[in-house]
Scaffold this active site. Sequence first.
Site, PDB file in Angstrom:
ATOM      1  N   CYS A   1      36.812  41.127  33.588  1.00 26.80           N
ATOM      2  CA  CYS A   1      36.480  39.890  34.307  1.00 26.80           C
ATOM      3  C   CYS A   1      35.082  39.375  33.986  1.00 26.80           C
ATOM      4  O   CYS A   1      34.937  38.308  33.388  1.00 26.80           O
ATOM      5  CB  CYS A   1      36.612  40.121  35.810  1.00 26.80           C
TER       6      CYS A   1
HETATM    7  N1  LIG Z   1      42.059  44.136  35.646  1.00 26.39           N
HETATM    8  C1  LIG Z   1      41.450  43.529  36.630  1.00 26.39           C
HETATM    9  O1  LIG Z   1      40.669  44.150  37.354  1.00 26.39           O
HETATM   10  C2  LIG Z   1      41.710  42.054  36.944  1.00 26.39           C
HETATM   11  C3  LIG Z   1      41.253  41.544  38.171  1.00 26.39           C
HETATM   12  C4  LIG Z   1      41.502  40.221  38.476  1.00 26.39           C
HETATM   13  C5  LIG Z   1      42.169  39.401  37.558  1.00 26.39           C
HETATM   14  N2  LIG Z   1      42.592  39.901  36.353  1.00 26.39           N
HETATM   15  C6  LIG Z   1      43.301  39.001  35.450  1.00 26.39           C
HETATM   16  O2  LIG Z   1      44.695  39.275  35.517  1.00 26.39           O
HETATM   17  C7  LIG Z   1      45.319  39.081  34.240  1.00 26.39           C
HETATM   18  C8  LIG Z   1      46.010  40.349  33.798  1.00 26.39           C
HETATM   19  O3  LIG Z   1      45.032  41.353  33.640  1.00 26.39           O
HETATM   20  P1  LIG Z   1      45.382  42.902  33.611  1.00 26.39           P
HETATM   21  O4  LIG Z   1      44.074  43.599  33.759  1.00 26.39           O
HETATM   22  O5  LIG Z   1      46.490  43.208  34.540  1.00 26.39           O
HETATM   23  O6  LIG Z   1      45.906  43.032  32.099  1.00 26.39           O
HETATM   24  P2  LIG Z   1      46.564  44.343  31.425  1.00 26.39           P
HETATM   25  O7  LIG Z   1      46.218  44.260  30.005  1.00 26.39           O
HETATM   26  O8  LIG Z   1      46.227  45.556  32.224  1.00 26.39           O
HETATM   27  O9  LIG Z   1      48.122  44.104  31.600  1.00 26.39           O
HETATM   28  C9  LIG Z   1      48.787  43.017  31.080  1.00 26.39           C
HETATM   29  C10 LIG Z   1      50.223  43.423  30.730  1.00 26.39           C
HETATM   30  O10 LIG Z   1      50.900  42.253  30.280  1.00 26.39           O
HETATM   31  C11 LIG Z   1      51.754  42.601  29.201  1.00 26.39           C
HETATM   32  N3  LIG Z   1      52.051  41.378  28.454  1.00 26.39           N
HETATM   33  C12 LIG Z   1      51.261  40.722  27.557  1.00 26.39           C
HETATM   34  N4  LIG Z   1      51.890  39.602  27.127  1.00 26.39           N
HETATM   35  C13 LIG Z   1      53.085  39.557  27.760  1.00 26.39           C
HETATM   36  C14 LIG Z   1      54.169  38.649  27.739  1.00 26.39           C
HETATM   37  N5  LIG Z   1      54.120  37.538  27.017  1.00 26.39           N
HETATM   38  N6  LIG Z   1      55.253  38.932  28.487  1.00 26.39           N
HETATM   39  C15 LIG Z   1      55.311  40.048  29.243  1.00 26.39           C
HETATM   40  N7  LIG Z   1      54.310  40.943  29.314  1.00 26.39           N
HETATM   41  C16 LIG Z   1      53.199  40.693  28.593  1.00 26.39           C
HETATM   42  C17 LIG Z   1      50.981  43.658  28.440  1.00 26.39           C
HETATM   43  O11 LIG Z   1      51.836  44.456  27.649  1.00 26.39           O
HETATM   44  C18 LIG Z   1      50.316  44.438  29.580  1.00 26.39           C
HETATM   45  O12 LIG Z   1      51.114  45.543  30.001  1.00 26.39           O
HETATM   46  C19 LIG Z   1      44.193  38.634  33.309  1.00 26.39           C
HETATM   47  O13 LIG Z   1      44.158  37.224  33.276  1.00 26.39           O
HETATM   48  C20 LIG Z   1      42.947  39.163  33.997  1.00 26.39           C
HETATM   49  O14 LIG Z   1      41.813  38.395  33.685  1.00 26.39           O
HETATM   50  C21 LIG Z   1      42.384  41.221  36.042  1.00 26.39           C
END
Ligand SMILES: NC(=O)c1ccc[n+]([C@@H]2O[C@H](COP(=O)([O-])OP(=O)(O)OC[C@H]3O[C@@H](n4cnc5c(N)ncnc54)[C@H](O)[C@@H]3O)[C@@H](O)[C@H]2O)c1
Length: 419
Positions: A261
């Site tokens: 983030c």
């Molecule tokens: N990790 C955090 O602490 C956090 C906190 C708040 C917001 N976010 C936001 O949330 C979103 C997701 O982050 P995350 O940390 O969960 O990511 P992550 O990388 O942990 O998980 C994302 C998942 O999505 C899958 N994926 C990618 N493209 C795909 C598609 N087209 N169809 C289906 N699955 C797909 C990947 O294989 C992966 O398993 C981002 O925008 C991030 O900025 C993350």
Amino acid sequence: MTSSLTVVGLGYVGLPMALEACRVGMRVSGLDSDPSVASGLTAGLSHVDDIDSTDIAEMLTLGFNATTDPGCIGDSDVIIICVPTPLDKDRNPDLAAVKEAAITVAEHLQPGSLIVLESTTYPGTTEDMVQPLVEEKSGLTAGVDFNLVYSPERIDPGNPEWGLCNTPKIVGGLTSACTERGVQFYSQFVDTVVPTVGLREAEFAKLLENTYRHVNIALINEMAVFCHEIGIDLWASIDAAATKPFGFEAFRPGPGVGGHCIPIDPNYLSWVAKRIGYRLRFVELAQEVSERMPAYVARRAQDALNRSMKPMNGSRIVIAGVTYKANVSDQRESPAKPVTAHLKAMGANVSFIDSHVDSFTVAGEEIPRIVDIGDVAKAADVLIILQAHNEFLDSRELGHVDCILDTSGKFFGDNVDRL
Ligand SMILES: NC(=O)c1ccc[n+]([C@@H]2O[C@H](COP(=O)([O-])OP(=O)(O)OC[C@H]3O[C@@H](n4cnc5c(N)ncnc54)[C@H](O)[C@@H]3O)[C@@H](O)[C@H]2O)c1
């Protein structure tokens, strides 16, 4: 009111969401494009901090279905998109996963569904990119045939106090009916749901939260460098200032910002600003200050060696905690990488200790690992605490290390030099 739900993207954001939805009786499918994620979950294995194998077993018992088959979308009345939003090679927003997910959802969308985007992104993404993509591919109209909502995720991995259910959830819809539907949906497992006047306000709220944090961390990092120069214990000053019951929020210095983030999201904001010829100078300055911290930490290690008449070149430096924050295993954008790169460029032999990760690689090179905390004292001319995992806080052995450079502010003693 329960729902059938598909969560698209089963990472740090999507998997906890799927768990809580299962717990309130929803029929939940998890769609992930990575087959190893789906097969791992089906086999009962978690790949996400905060969710353990007991949670996965509970989900599977409650009917959770992890899959790579987008057919589940057609059987769901709510679809939540939680896919990554990284930066591209020029450090501009990379929305490829959001586009791909929107197209997949559209191809299987049934009239009457609710689509929620949770991925962090710049204001306008839901309305200007997701809506036209879904409408074109599905032949359905947003706000008429399906509801469209943006709801930013605020999850804080490793936080024992604030989780998905007790952290207020922001919901902004394309129409007031969309917002109302989103509020009803999330109210089933989130204590407080906060509607905004529209999609863009919900999108911007997330960037505002993270940019606020980013700017304040940079401010306190700059103060750390300055206070060290003039011989003031900044940590004590922060504690003193934090006794003010209003008007001050305590941020603490560190080796640089990491995670998915703080180092990334402000770039989404700057990118929008640049498009209209506006410069967000606070954001740029915060990035500049935070990016300087890893080199500063390396220099402070050199100063510590210098006091013992030792050169950095050929020294043995152990870094403790290579993840981006304490007590998690996530190494994304961890400042440990640039810190290590600077130390190595100055000739140090670097090894690491961290029970949360199996390996730590910098510029393609595997950094040697110390497994037993009892071996650190004899392996380190300087130990640098980057993330104060509980295992380090609880350890007596670290008291025997000659010199500790602590960037966490949690270690005390004659052998400790704090940032
Ligand atoms: N990790 C955090 O602490 C956090 C906190 C708040 C917001 N976010 C936001 O949330 C979103 C997701 O982050 P995350 O940390 O969960 O990511 P992550 O990388 O942990 O998980 C994302 C998942 O999505 C899958 N994926 C990618 N493209 C795909 C598609 N087209 N169809 C289906 N699955 C797909 C990947 O294989 C992966 O398993 C981002 O925008 C991030 O900025 C993350």
